[in-house]
Motif scaffolding. Structure first.
Motif, PDB file in Angstrom:
ATOM      1  N   PRO A  13     -19.039  57.422  37.325  1.00 31.92           N
ATOM      2  CA  PRO A  13     -19.833  57.321  38.559  1.00 31.92           C
ATOM      3  C   PRO A  13     -20.809  56.154  38.465  1.00 31.92           C
ATOM      4  O   PRO A  13     -21.477  55.972  37.450  1.00 31.92           O
ATOM      5  CB  PRO A  13     -20.575  58.664  38.607  1.00 31.92           C
ATOM      6  CG  PRO A  13     -19.710  59.596  37.827  1.00 31.92           C
ATOM      7  CD  PRO A  13     -19.129  58.763  36.722  1.00 31.92           C
ATOM      8  N   VAL A  30     -22.727  58.674  48.043  1.00 28.29           N
ATOM      9  CA  VAL A  30     -21.625  58.977  47.119  1.00 28.29           C
ATOM     10  C   VAL A  30     -21.424  57.857  46.109  1.00 28.29           C
ATOM     11  O   VAL A  30     -21.219  58.112  44.918  1.00 28.29           O
ATOM     12  CB  VAL A  30     -20.319  59.231  47.902  1.00 28.29           C
ATOM     13  CG1 VAL A  30     -19.154  59.465  46.945  1.00 28.29           C
ATOM     14  CG2 VAL A  30     -20.494  60.430  48.841  1.00 28.29           C
ATOM     15  N   TYR A  31     -21.501  56.601  46.580  1.00 24.93           N
ATOM     16  CA  TYR A  31     -21.176  55.471  45.709  1.00 24.93           C
ATOM     17  C   TYR A  31     -22.390  54.649  45.296  1.00 24.93           C
ATOM     18  O   TYR A  31     -22.240  53.565  44.727  1.00 24.93           O
ATOM     19  CB  TYR A  31     -20.146  54.568  46.394  1.00 24.93           C
ATOM     20  CG  TYR A  31     -18.847  55.286  46.672  1.00 24.93           C
ATOM     21  CD1 TYR A  31     -18.035  55.715  45.626  1.00 24.93           C
ATOM     22  CD2 TYR A  31     -18.447  55.573  47.973  1.00 24.93           C
ATOM     23  CE1 TYR A  31     -16.853  56.394  45.872  1.00 24.93           C
ATOM     24  CE2 TYR A  31     -17.257  56.238  48.220  1.00 24.93           C
ATOM     25  CZ  TYR A  31     -16.470  56.654  47.174  1.00 24.93           C
ATOM     26  OH  TYR A  31     -15.297  57.327  47.412  1.00 24.93           O
ATOM     27  N   ASP A  54     -12.162  65.368  42.677  1.00 24.17           N
ATOM     28  CA  ASP A  54     -12.949  64.266  42.131  1.00 24.17           C
ATOM     29  C   ASP A  54     -14.338  64.415  42.730  1.00 24.17           C
ATOM     30  O   ASP A  54     -14.479  64.591  43.949  1.00 24.17           O
ATOM     31  CB  ASP A  54     -12.327  62.922  42.523  1.00 24.17           C
ATOM     32  CG  ASP A  54     -13.174  61.741  42.104  1.00 24.17           C
ATOM     33  OD1 ASP A  54     -14.196  61.487  42.763  1.00 24.17           O
ATOM     34  OD2 ASP A  54     -12.802  61.054  41.135  1.00 24.17           O
ATOM     35  N   ASN A  70     -16.750  62.469  43.569  1.00 25.96           N
ATOM     36  CA  ASN A  70     -17.089  61.568  44.666  1.00 25.96           C
ATOM     37  C   ASN A  70     -16.361  61.941  45.949  1.00 25.96           C
ATOM     38  O   ASN A  70     -16.935  61.940  47.039  1.00 25.96           O
ATOM     39  CB  ASN A  70     -16.747  60.123  44.284  1.00 25.96           C
ATOM     40  CG  ASN A  70     -17.738  59.530  43.306  1.00 25.96           C
ATOM     41  OD1 ASN A  70     -18.855  60.017  43.164  1.00 25.96           O
ATOM     42  ND2 ASN A  70     -17.330  58.479  42.621  1.00 25.96           N
ATOM     43  N   SER A 116     -17.791  65.117  47.443  1.00 23.07           N
ATOM     44  CA  SER A 116     -19.074  64.834  48.097  1.00 23.07           C
ATOM     45  C   SER A 116     -18.861  64.158  49.447  1.00 23.07           C
ATOM     46  O   SER A 116     -19.529  64.488  50.433  1.00 23.07           O
ATOM     47  CB  SER A 116     -19.934  63.943  47.197  1.00 23.07           C
ATOM     48  OG  SER A 116     -20.298  64.620  46.007  1.00 23.07           O
ATOM     49  N   ASP A 123      -8.780  59.177  47.216  1.00 25.64           N
ATOM     50  CA  ASP A 123      -9.150  57.797  46.938  1.00 25.64           C
ATOM     51  C   ASP A 123      -8.053  57.164  46.104  1.00 25.64           C
ATOM     52  O   ASP A 123      -7.445  57.807  45.260  1.00 25.64           O
ATOM     53  CB  ASP A 123     -10.518  57.685  46.257  1.00 25.64           C
ATOM     54  CG  ASP A 123     -10.568  58.330  44.892  1.00 25.64           C
ATOM     55  OD1 ASP A 123      -9.669  59.137  44.575  1.00 25.64           O
ATOM     56  OD2 ASP A 123     -11.504  58.039  44.129  1.00 25.64           O
ATOM     57  N   SER A 140     -14.889  51.263  47.581  1.00 23.88           N
ATOM     58  CA  SER A 140     -15.930  51.262  46.557  1.00 23.88           C
ATOM     59  C   SER A 140     -15.413  50.541  45.326  1.00 23.88           C
ATOM     60  O   SER A 140     -14.212  50.321  45.177  1.00 23.88           O
ATOM     61  CB  SER A 140     -16.314  52.698  46.179  1.00 23.88           C
ATOM     62  OG  SER A 140     -15.198  53.376  45.602  1.00 23.88           O
TER      63      SER A 140
END
Length: 526
Positions: free
Chosen positions: A263, A321-322, A379, A381, A384, A425, A498
């Protein structure tokens, strides 16, 4: 850690046969100071058994079945391809003795193979194996992820043991990138999808398959008969550690050596604990939603999909998130890829447009009498992001649930269409080879990895034009038309892109994360 804005770019990114990666999104160096060379660290000779902690294991080891990061980290070490990617984005010979020669009309490709290459089972690798690989990838019954990459191959024939001649139906601008992506399999193995190689492997790469313990570890052993330079490590073990905190702890206490998919907001923490970490500028992931195209699903209605697309708070996802290391996205052909149009990539904006979303919802005629189901790949991310989408849909008047599952858990639903939305993703153009034609694999109605089963005759025609357009100007125009249609139809609902962060041990002298989604730079560790 913010993506910087660039002007709309469709600059040339290919030099002759060499495809040059254009995935840099201009991100600022990750905060925390964790990046940089580890040349001052202890020599990596102390590491014989490399341990890579991963979030999840491949659900299949079949190199034709998946092109996810989990799968490619494995089979890029076990299998070889005709060409290979350098870190600067150029192509180099791998199984080929030299770069292919191409006829003036672009229809005939001649490939000379290097001699004395063997598969891990000891059998010789010859031109017949390359031909076999292409034919198996072309067979629609196999559902290979490389199917769209060989769509314009009319024939592949062996001339002796060391020469392959490929004839195309039309000049295909991106065949070289596919020759660097398609893993070569043995013609002595009778290939059956997700069976022959599902739990084992027989490649010609620098490592051979050793063992697989589901839910625990996948182990590779160095191939002592490898035709190239031997890799430094005797074994590579992919250890399944789903929890971020556990992966960071194992890295910093010496139990592991590489943590992919770190992350971004943990880069500074890892650096403070004495390991290396950075955001990899050229490794871009695309967050999107598969909408079911089954007629009984509301997401099969284009206005309903556009209602969702306009309702999503993309900037909130990027920020929360990112950690800001991302951008809102509206098109499948994403930021940094050759011929991406930035204006179209921002079509749905950073913030929701609820008025437009409500107009599309009304136009759809859909009146849900149940909650919309959102499946999010397991995952942190993605889960979320799914909860933010859930809240956005509530503002639109659509109640939704969020269910987290791994790929193996939801794949049957994805294939059958028995779902509403699946949030996923995926690497951008690295998944198919640094070229814009990965869009064809996801949106062409005939492509094996068009998992949502999106079908639009106009899109098919536009993609066909873009795949075969000759000259940069014609290609740019053709891919812009694809992106325009994509914004109008959202066969996959695009959310954000991202950049991926990675952490690694100080013991790995000279190691740097790869710009690809696989461990391409392990070959550089001496």
């Amino acid at each position: 850690m913010l993506f910087t804005r660039r002007g709309t770019g469709t600059g040339r990114h290919r030099l002759g046969l060499a495809a040059v990666t254009a995935l840099s999104l201009g991100v600022l160096t990750a905060c925390g100071g964790g990046s940089g060379s580890s040349d001052d660290a202890p020599e990596s000779t102390t590491i014989k058994d490399l341990v890579v902690d991963v979030l999840a294991e491949p659900d299949s080891l079949d190199p034709f079945y998946r092109n996810t990061a989990e799968a490619q980290r494995y089979y890029r070490l076990v299998y070889s391809s005709v060409l290979q990617w350098n870190e600067d984005g150029t192509l180099a010979p791998d199984l080929a003795a030299e770069l292919p020669s191409v006829s003036e009309d672009g229809l005939t490709w001649t490939i000379k193979l290097r001699p004395d290459v063997t598969f891990h089972d000891g059998s010789a690798l010859t031109a017949a194996d390359v031909v076999h690989t292409i034919e198996e990838a072309q067979d629609p019954e196999n559902g290979a992820v490389w199917l769209s990459g060989v769509a314009y191959v009319k024939s592949a024939k062996a001339q002796g043991d060391d020469t392959v001649v490929i004839e195309l139906t039309e000049p295909y601008a991106y065949l070289d990138s596919k020759l660097a992506m398609i893993p070569i399999i043995s013609d002595e193995d009778e290939y059956a999808p997700n069976k022959t190689y599902a739990t084992t492997g027989n490649g010609s790469g620098p490592y051979r398959f050793e063992s697989l313990k589901r839910g625990d570890a996948l182990k590779l052993v160095r191939n002592e008969d490898y035709y190239g330079d031997a890799y430094k490590f005797e074994t590579v073990t992919f250890k399944v550690i789903p929890e971020d905190a556990s992966r960071i702890a194992r890295l910093t206490n010496g139990e592991s050596h590489i943590v992919p998919d770190l992350p971004t907001d943990q880069v500074e923490l890892v650096s403070k604990r004495g390991a290396k970490a950075e955001t990899v500028e050229n490794n871009v992931s695309r967050l999107f939603a598969y909408p079911s195209m089954n007629a009984d699903r509301p997401t099969s209605n284009v206005d309903f999909r556009l209602a969702i697309a306009n309702a999503i708070d993309r900037q909130r996802i990027v920020d929360q998130v990112y950690g800001g290391a991302g951008r809102p996205n509206s098109t499948y052909l994403t930021y940094g890829t050759l011929h991406h149009d930035e204006e179209l990539g921002e079509s749905f904006g950073e913030k929701p447009d609820l008025d437009k979303a409500k107009e599309h919802l009304a136009a759809s005629g859909v009146d849900l009498d149940r909650k919309l189901n959102i499946i999010a790949v397991k995952d942190p991310n993605v889960v979320s992001a799914a909860t933010i989408v859930q809240a956005n849909l509530k503002e639109l008047g659509i109640e939704a649930t969020v269910d987290s599952q791994d790929v193996a858990g939801f794949y049957a639903n994805l294939v059958s269409g028995d779902y509403d939305l699946i949030l996923f993703d995926s690497p951008a153009s690295t998944s198919t080879g640094f070229a814009p034609d990965y869009v064809n694999g996801g949106l062409n109605s005939k492509a094996a990895n068009n998992f949502a089963k999106f079908k639009d005759e106009q899109m098919d025609a536009l993609l066909d034009t873009a795949m075969t357009a000759q000259g940069e100007e014609a290609q740019a125009e053709a891919w812009r038309a694809v992106q325009e249609r994509d914004v109008q139809t959202q066969g996959n609902i695009q959310i954000a892109v991202s950049q991926i962060s990675e952490a690694w041990s100080n013991q790995l002298a000279g190691y740097q994360p790869s710009a690809t989604l696989w461990l391409n730079t392990l070959r550089d560790v001496k």
